[in-house]
Design a protein around this motif. Structure first.
Motif, PDB file in Angstrom:
ATOM      1  N   ALA A   3       0.714  -1.198   0.035  1.00 43.56           N
ATOM      2  CA  ALA A   3      -0.002  -0.002  -0.153  1.00 43.56           C
ATOM      3  C   ALA A   3       0.885   1.453   0.049  1.00 43.56           C
ATOM      4  O   ALA A   3       2.126   1.369   0.373  1.00 43.56           O
ATOM      5  N   LEU A   4       0.389   2.156  -0.614  1.00 40.09           N
ATOM      6  CA  LEU A   4       1.174   3.754  -0.385  1.00 40.09           C
ATOM      7  C   LEU A   4       1.438   3.888   1.160  1.00 40.09           C
ATOM      8  O   LEU A   4       2.661   4.406   1.286  1.00 40.09           O
ATOM      9  N   SER A   5       0.783   3.610   2.023  1.00 40.59           N
ATOM     10  CA  SER A   5       1.170   3.932   3.408  1.00 40.59           C
ATOM     11  C   SER A   5       0.622   2.640   4.295  1.00 40.59           C
ATOM     12  O   SER A   5      -0.799   2.621   4.132  1.00 40.59           O
ATOM     13  N   ALA A   6       1.223   2.111   5.088  1.00 43.04           N
ATOM     14  CA  ALA A   6       0.667   0.930   6.070  1.00 43.04           C
ATOM     15  C   ALA A   6       0.609   1.501   7.664  1.00 43.04           C
ATOM     16  O   ALA A   6       1.776   1.973   7.847  1.00 43.04           O
ATOM     17  N   ARG A   7      -0.447   1.431   8.376  1.00 40.12           N
ATOM     18  CA  ARG A   7      -0.208   1.673   9.806  1.00 40.12           C
ATOM     19  C   ARG A   7      -0.002   0.590  10.555  1.00 40.12           C
ATOM     20  O   ARG A   7      -0.858  -0.379  10.661  1.00 40.12           O
ATOM     21  N   VAL A   8       1.071   0.501  11.307  1.00 42.99           N
ATOM     22  CA  VAL A   8       1.512  -0.416  12.233  1.00 42.99           C
ATOM     23  C   VAL A   8       0.821  -0.252  13.618  1.00 42.99           C
ATOM     24  O   VAL A   8       1.068   0.890  14.253  1.00 42.99           O
ATOM     25  N   ARG A   9      -0.157  -1.080  14.177  1.00 43.66           N
ATOM     26  CA  ARG A   9      -0.987  -0.624  15.295  1.00 43.66           C
ATOM     27  C   ARG A   9      -0.740  -1.475  16.519  1.00 43.66           C
ATOM     28  O   ARG A   9      -0.065  -2.635  16.167  1.00 43.66           O
ATOM     29  N   ALA A  10      -0.872  -1.016  17.573  1.00 47.70           N
ATOM     30  CA  ALA A  10      -0.453  -1.678  19.007  1.00 47.70           C
ATOM     31  C   ALA A  10      -1.525  -2.989  19.051  1.00 47.70           C
ATOM     32  O   ALA A  10      -0.867  -3.818  19.657  1.00 47.70           O
ATOM     33  N   ALA A  11      -2.456  -3.037  18.387  1.00 48.86           N
ATOM     34  CA  ALA A  11      -3.408  -4.157  18.449  1.00 48.86           C
ATOM     35  C   ALA A  11      -3.990  -4.370  17.176  1.00 48.86           C
ATOM     36  O   ALA A  11      -3.988  -3.245  16.270  1.00 48.86           O
ATOM     37  N   PRO A  12      -4.566  -5.493  16.984  1.00 48.06           N
ATOM     38  CA  PRO A  12      -5.345  -5.909  15.606  1.00 48.06           C
ATOM     39  C   PRO A  12      -6.823  -5.243  15.521  1.00 48.06           C
ATOM     40  O   PRO A  12      -7.451  -5.962  15.650  1.00 48.06           O
ATOM     41  N   ASP A  13      -6.753  -3.835  15.460  1.00 50.61           N
ATOM     42  CA  ASP A  13      -7.792  -3.147  15.481  1.00 50.61           C
ATOM     43  C   ASP A  13      -7.622  -1.707  15.084  1.00 50.61           C
ATOM     44  O   ASP A  13      -6.737  -1.124  15.211  1.00 50.61           O
ATOM     45  N   ASP A  14      -8.639  -1.293  14.306  1.00 50.25           N
ATOM     46  CA  ASP A  14      -8.399  -0.003  13.503  1.00 50.25           C
ATOM     47  C   ASP A  14      -8.517   0.956  14.409  1.00 50.25           C
ATOM     48  O   ASP A  14      -7.974   2.319  14.204  1.00 50.25           O
ATOM     49  N   HIS A  15      -9.083   1.051  15.575  1.00 56.79           N
ATOM     50  CA  HIS A  15      -9.011   2.107  16.551  1.00 56.79           C
ATOM     51  C   HIS A  15      -7.713   1.845  17.564  1.00 56.79           C
ATOM     52  O   HIS A  15      -7.742   2.884  18.365  1.00 56.79           O
ATOM     53  N   ALA A  16      -6.889   0.990  17.416  1.00 56.29           N
ATOM     54  CA  ALA A  16      -5.613   1.074  18.256  1.00 56.29           C
ATOM     55  C   ALA A  16      -4.711   1.996  17.764  1.00 56.29           C
ATOM     56  O   ALA A  16      -4.576   2.469  16.818  1.00 56.29           O
ATOM     57  N   ALA A  17      -3.828   2.314  18.879  1.00 51.96           N
ATOM     58  CA  ALA A  17      -2.786   3.329  18.646  1.00 51.96           C
ATOM     59  C   ALA A  17      -1.794   2.843  17.421  1.00 51.96           C
ATOM     60  O   ALA A  17      -1.470   1.912  17.332  1.00 51.96           O
ATOM     61  N   ILE A  18      -1.406   4.074  16.837  1.00 49.24           N
ATOM     62  CA  ILE A  18      -0.665   3.712  15.540  1.00 49.24           C
ATOM     63  C   ILE A  18       0.736   3.796  16.128  1.00 49.24           C
ATOM     64  O   ILE A  18       1.336   4.837  16.771  1.00 49.24           O
ATOM     65  N   LEU A  19       1.577   2.815  15.982  1.00 44.98           N
ATOM     66  CA  LEU A  19       2.989   2.949  16.376  1.00 44.98           C
ATOM     67  C   LEU A  19       3.956   3.438  15.421  1.00 44.98           C
ATOM     68  O   LEU A  19       4.907   4.096  15.876  1.00 44.98           O
ATOM     69  N   MET A  20       3.443   3.199  14.070  1.00 37.80           N
ATOM     70  CA  MET A  20       4.431   3.571  12.953  1.00 37.80           C
ATOM     71  C   MET A  20       3.815   3.713  11.817  1.00 37.80           C
ATOM     72  O   MET A  20       2.562   2.897  11.535  1.00 37.80           O
ATOM     73  N   THR A  21       4.104   4.299  10.656  1.00 43.54           N
ATOM     74  CA  THR A  21       3.332   4.209   9.724  1.00 43.54           C
ATOM     75  C   THR A  21       4.859   3.832   8.776  1.00 43.54           C
ATOM     76  O   THR A  21       5.917   4.134   8.660  1.00 43.54           O
ATOM     77  N   ALA A  22       4.255   2.850   7.857  1.00 46.17           N
ATOM     78  CA  ALA A  22       5.234   2.242   6.850  1.00 46.17           C
ATOM     79  C   ALA A  22       4.929   2.661   5.346  1.00 46.17           C
ATOM     80  O   ALA A  22       3.749   2.445   5.017  1.00 46.17           O
ATOM     81  N   ASP A  23       5.895   3.008   4.649  1.00 46.90           N
ATOM     82  CA  ASP A  23       5.720   3.566   3.298  1.00 46.90           C
ATOM     83  C   ASP A  23       5.851   2.354   2.458  1.00 46.90           C
ATOM     84  O   ASP A  23       6.434   1.209   2.828  1.00 46.90           O
ATOM     85  N   LYS A  24       5.184   2.383   1.223  1.00 48.48           N
ATOM     86  CA  LYS A  24       5.207   1.491   0.325  1.00 48.48           C
ATOM     87  C   LYS A  24       6.691   1.021   0.033  1.00 48.48           C
ATOM     88  O   LYS A  24       7.787   1.852  -0.139  1.00 48.48           O
ATOM     89  N   GLY A  25       7.144  -0.561  -0.016  1.00 47.69           N
ATOM     90  CA  GLY A  25       8.290  -0.944  -0.407  1.00 47.69           C
ATOM     91  C   GLY A  25       9.020  -1.231   1.036  1.00 47.69           C
ATOM     92  O   GLY A  25      10.051  -1.761   0.833  1.00 47.69           O
ATOM     93  N   VAL A  26       8.598  -0.931   2.175  1.00 47.61           N
ATOM     94  CA  VAL A  26       9.198  -1.079   3.474  1.00 47.61           C
ATOM     95  C   VAL A  26       9.280  -2.556   3.844  1.00 47.61           C
ATOM     96  O   VAL A  26       8.138  -3.142   3.591  1.00 47.61           O
TER      97      VAL A  26
END
Length: 147
Positions: free
Chosen positions: A91-114
């Motif tokens: 994806a252009l940007s993927a959010r790595v979250r603290a838990a498997p939930d769309d409302h969990a805290a975002i720990l980092m954002t990973a760009d395409k190719g990471v």
């Protein structure tokens, strides 16, 4: 086509399709050369860097035919691959979250190719991953390739 050649072709096709689940690996050597044929005499297609995830689609002796995240097929020696599993953000940007939930805290954002290390090969809608900086969390399976 001779009968023996026909049966050999059928057996090869069955071996490719009967593999079942996808067989993913990562480049384990500092880099591997990908060829257009299962031989060092084949034309070199490109060099794959350490950690790059690939899907094994066929085997021929010490060689494997692999598919990369772009769908390109090439051959490489199996000794250059590792059972360690990595995935790549597609994806252009993927959010790595603290838990498997769309409302969990975002720990980092990973760009395409990471590249992210796959922490748990049991993939569902969410996948547990770890970044090389040590950040571990969950990313949506639809946003990565290599599972």
């Amino acid at each position: 086509m001779t009968n023996s050649r026909f049966f050999a072709t059928v057996l090869l096709m069955l071996a490719w399709t009967s593999a079942g689940a996808a067989d993913f690996r990562s480049v384990g050597a500092p880099s591997v050369v990908l060829y257009d044929a299962p031989s060092v005499k084949g034309a070199k297609r490109y060099v794959a860097p350490r950690g790059m995830p690939v899907e094994i689609v066929a085997r021929y002796g010490d060689w494997v035919k692999v598919r990369d995240a772009d769908g390109e097929l090439a051959w490489t020696e199996s000794k250059g691959l590792s059972a360690r599993r990595n995935v790549v953000v597609k994806a252009l940007s993927a959010r790595v979250r603290a838990a498997p939930d769309d409302h969990a805290a975002i720990l980092m954002t990973a760009d395409k190719g990471v590249l992210l290390e796959l922490s748990d090969p049991q993939a569902g809608e969410w996948v547990r991953v770890r970044h090389q900086d040590g950040i571990a969390g969950f990313v949506r399976a639809a946003e990565i390739w290599g599972i």
